[in-house]
Design a protein around this motif. Structure first.
Motif, PDB file in Angstrom:
ATOM      1  N   LEU A 105     128.641  86.413 110.595  1.00  0.00           N
ATOM      2  CA  LEU A 105     129.787  87.008 111.273  1.00  0.00           C
ATOM      3  C   LEU A 105     130.264  88.252 110.522  1.00  0.00           C
ATOM      4  O   LEU A 105     130.555  89.277 111.135  1.00  0.00           O
ATOM      5  N   ASP A 106     130.292  88.189 109.189  1.00  0.00           N
ATOM      6  CA  ASP A 106     130.686  89.354 108.392  1.00  0.00           C
ATOM      7  C   ASP A 106     129.727  90.522 108.630  1.00  0.00           C
ATOM      8  O   ASP A 106     130.155  91.667 108.804  1.00  0.00           O
ATOM      9  N   LEU A 107     128.451  90.233 108.644  1.00  0.00           N
ATOM     10  CA  LEU A 107     127.451  91.276 108.865  1.00  0.00           C
ATOM     11  C   LEU A 107     127.603  91.888 110.257  1.00  0.00           C
ATOM     12  O   LEU A 107     127.575  93.115 110.415  1.00  0.00           O
ATOM     13  N   LEU A 108     127.792  91.050 111.257  1.00  0.00           N
ATOM     14  CA  LEU A 108     127.955  91.554 112.621  1.00  0.00           C
ATOM     15  C   LEU A 108     129.209  92.432 112.744  1.00  0.00           C
ATOM     16  O   LEU A 108     129.195  93.457 113.433  1.00  0.00           O
ATOM     17  N   GLN A 109     130.273  92.042 112.086  1.00  0.00           N
ATOM     18  CA  GLN A 109     131.498  92.848 112.132  1.00  0.00           C
ATOM     19  C   GLN A 109     131.281  94.199 111.458  1.00  0.00           C
ATOM     20  O   GLN A 109     131.761  95.225 111.936  1.00  0.00           O
ATOM     21  N   LYS A 110     130.544  94.225 110.358  1.00  0.00           N
ATOM     22  CA  LYS A 110     130.246  95.489 109.677  1.00  0.00           C
ATOM     23  C   LYS A 110     129.384  96.395 110.557  1.00  0.00           C
ATOM     24  O   LYS A 110     129.610  97.601 110.628  1.00  0.00           O
ATOM     25  N   VAL A 111     128.419  95.802 111.236  1.00  0.00           N
ATOM     26  CA  VAL A 111     127.577  96.585 112.149  1.00  0.00           C
ATOM     27  C   VAL A 111     128.416  97.124 113.286  1.00  0.00           C
ATOM     28  O   VAL A 111     128.316  98.307 113.653  1.00  0.00           O
ATOM     29  N   ARG A 112     129.281  96.297 113.852  1.00  0.00           N
ATOM     30  CA  ARG A 112     130.156  96.740 114.942  1.00  0.00           C
ATOM     31  C   ARG A 112     131.045  97.888 114.496  1.00  0.00           C
ATOM     32  O   ARG A 112     131.185  98.907 115.195  1.00  0.00           O
ATOM     33  N   ASP A 113     131.640  97.748 113.315  1.00  0.00           N
ATOM     34  CA  ASP A 113     132.521  98.803 112.788  1.00  0.00           C
ATOM     35  C   ASP A 113     131.731 100.089 112.537  1.00  0.00           C
ATOM     36  O   ASP A 113     132.204 101.195 112.850  1.00  0.00           O
ATOM     37  N   GLY A 114     130.503  99.960 112.014  1.00  0.00           N
ATOM     38  CA  GLY A 114     129.673 101.120 111.760  1.00  0.00           C
ATOM     39  C   GLY A 114     129.274 101.818 113.055  1.00  0.00           C
ATOM     40  O   GLY A 114     129.300 103.059 113.156  1.00  0.00           O
TER      41      GLY A 114
END
Length: 118
Positions: A105-114
Motif C-alpha cells: 500500500l505504501d509503494l502504491l501510494q508513492k507511485v500514485r503521488d509520483g
C-alpha cells in the motif's frame, strides 16, 4: 464402447482416491508448492502408478493447481493423493508466503503521488 471417460481416462477419479472425498489434511491450497523428496525415504512403500505420475511432475517445485491442470484431474482428487504422498514422506510442501499489505500500500501510494506530479 471403451471403458474410459471423455478425457480418455480408464480409471475414474473416485477410484484413484479409494472412494475418499475429503483430504486427510488441510495443508494444501491451490498455490501450495509441492516437491518430490529425492531420494525417497527408505521406509516408503512403492507408490501406485497414479502417485508415480504425480511424483514425476513434482521433481521440480510445482503448485497444486498447476499439477491438477497438467494431470487433467480435479484439484480435489490431486489434494487427496498429495495427502497420501505427504504422509508417506514422498513429498514436501511449501505453503504460500503471505504478502505484507502495508508495504504494498505504501509503494502504491508513492507511485500514485509520483504520477500525480507528472
Amino acid at each position: 464402447m471403451g471403458g474410459g471417460d471423455t478425457a480418455g481416462r480408464l480409471v475414474r477419479p473416485f477410484a484413484l482416491t479409494g472412494g475418499r472425498t475429503r483430504p486427510s489434511r488441510a495443508d494444501f491450497t491451490l498455490i501450495t508448492t509441492v516437491t518430490a523428496v529425492d531420494p525417497p525415504p527408505t521406509w516408503a512403500t512403492r507408490p501406485q502408478p497414479e502417485h508415480q505420475r504425480i511424483l514425476r511432475r513434482c521433481a521440480e517445485p510445482i503448485a497444486v493447481a498447476e499439477l491438477a491442470a497438467l494431470l487433467d484431474l480435479p484439484v480435489s482428487v490431486i489434494v487427496i493423493m498429495l495427502c497420501d504422498l505427504l504422509e508417506a514422506g514422498r513429498i514436501t510442501l511449501r505453503p504460500p508466503t503471505p504478502v505484507s499489505r502495508n508495504k504494498d500500500l505504501d509503494l502504491l501510494q508513492k507511485v500514485r503521488d509520483g504520477l500525480g506530479r507528472l
